[in-house]
Scaffold this active site. Sequence first.
Site, PDB file in Angstrom:
ATOM      1  N   GLY A  60       0.833  -1.203   0.000  1.00  0.00           N
ATOM      2  CA  GLY A  60       0.000   0.000   0.000  1.00  0.00           C
ATOM      3  C   GLY A  60       0.862   1.245   0.000  1.00  0.00           C
ATOM      4  N   GLY A  62       0.706   5.599   1.113  1.00  0.00           N
ATOM      5  CA  GLY A  62       0.003   6.684   1.782  1.00  0.00           C
ATOM      6  C   GLY A  62       0.682   8.012   1.531  1.00  0.00           C
ATOM      7  N   GLY A  63       0.312   9.001   2.333  1.00  0.00           N
ATOM      8  CA  GLY A  63       0.823  10.345   2.122  1.00  0.00           C
ATOM      9  C   GLY A  63       2.310  10.478   2.376  1.00  0.00           C
ATOM     10  N   GLY A  65       4.629   7.561   2.789  1.00  0.00           N
ATOM     11  CA  GLY A  65       5.504   6.519   2.285  1.00  0.00           C
ATOM     12  C   GLY A  65       4.762   5.363   1.664  1.00  0.00           C
ATOM     13  N   VAL A  67       4.516   1.056   1.567  1.00  0.00           N
ATOM     14  CA  VAL A  67       4.786  -0.113   2.407  1.00  0.00           C
ATOM     15  C   VAL A  67       4.906  -1.351   1.526  1.00  0.00           C
ATOM     16  CG1 VAL A  67       3.995  -1.519   4.344  1.00  0.00           C
ATOM     17  CG2 VAL A  67       3.532   0.949   4.321  1.00  0.00           C
ATOM     18  N   ASP A 174      -5.087  10.358  12.941  1.00  0.00           N
ATOM     19  CA  ASP A 174      -5.537   9.840  11.647  1.00  0.00           C
ATOM     20  C   ASP A 174      -6.119   8.438  11.784  1.00  0.00           C
ATOM     21  OD1 ASP A 174      -6.044  10.078   8.926  1.00  0.00           O
ATOM     22  OD2 ASP A 174      -4.143   9.156   8.357  1.00  0.00           O
TER      23      ASP A 174
END
Length: 476
Positions: A60, A62-63, A65, A67, A174
């Site tokens: 996945g 995200g903002g 980094g 993974v 978050d």
Amino acid sequence: MHCEHCSSEHPASLPCDQQVTCSGSELASPVPRPVFAGRPPVVDLRGHTLGHYRLTRLLGSGGMGTVYLAEQTLIGARVAVKVLHPHLARDARLRARFYAEARTVNLIGHPNIVRIFDINESEDGLHYFVMEYLEGQPLSRLPRPMEPGLLAWLLAQACDALEAVHRSGVVHRDLKPDNLLMVERPGERPALKVLDFGVAKALRDTGQEQTMAGQVFGTPAYMAPEQWSGQPVDGRSDLYALGVTGYLLLTGQLPYPRGQLAELVLSPEPLPPLRPPHTLVPTVPEALSQTLLRALARNPAERFTTALDFKRALLAAVRSAPASRPPPPRAVQRPRGLVNTPIPAAPPRPEPNDPTPLPTWTARVRRGGGADSVVVHCSELSRGGLFMCCAEPFPPLFTRLEFTLQLGGEEVECVAEVVRHVDSAQAHTWHMYPGVGLQFINPSARLRDMLMRVRPARRPSATPHSILAQEALAHL
């Protein structure tokens, strides 16, 4: 304006589902306008080796980094590696935030929080840290509405983690279904892990970020009112986000309409009363419904004071915790002599990196005309029919199935005909569950009305799952 997060045109005050950052200059107007910095380009590092870890699969992005699933080259252990986006690594403040995530997690050290083993920088300047790899499902991918006892059990574990987080002087900021992972092991009750502390905030931090008045971090649909307005936040903001998560999982819908969220939350006028979850889904205990509404109070002083208080209320609202790993799903007795068809326990996989996937629906299918029934998961709901997840052997084409479809807390009787098979080989190729496409037969006026009210706007997608599921319903 053009939102680079969701590749669509919408006013800045209307939230999309991506994590956002706001600076104080956007808060001069009555409704703050999140600055959508754009989805970072993902650099595919599969096959690369960072230190002793070979990156094998993208999990996945995200903002902050990306993974990856990785293998420790010396002993073969599987781990998860989070790599800071290279274009962000040039900013010293963002590098510091990335490293702060690892330090925060290790400082807390709680069994319901993902563990971080190592943090490093590669020879070519990639910053990364190594986490435990967990086999599980984020709550965003579980079927809705969720069984109340399971929901309370999972949220109670999230509260345990948050109690430790808040006692350490940190706010997560978050929390959302994507950052809460359910892990199942044989003989054990479902466990929950809290992930992604990338925008966590130390309450006693006196660094530069705290001096930037009005700065906002979070995902719009789950942000508390004080978070939207750029005011100081504390642990009660996390409890609000957990309340939104519970409301969504119990009812299949968010507490407030997406397009009106900022205006509703920040309006000086009193908010319209939320519909209690038990009025949307009759199986929800009223006590659990009221517990979530308290967590969603607009005024932080009216919410639970601590995560431990929230946990106690959750567990008191349901009669018992869920059993250890649920038994295998029962078979559906099929017409025309086909019996014992197993039903997968999980719905089809959502589109990758979608923070709020399209919901799934459940159908109670009657066995061979008898009173006994089994619950199955459905997707790709349309006015013409739906896709029902089940394993082979399938009922033959043109077989009629009678079932009760649960939509938005209501039930409606349906009759449908099998028009398409997606077998195990196709499903494996396209990364989805096998199943059958069904076409409604003489849908009632009530069913048509419910479909018009509940069915979300379809989103164009080029993902294999969506293509094949739509192909499965090509006859509808």
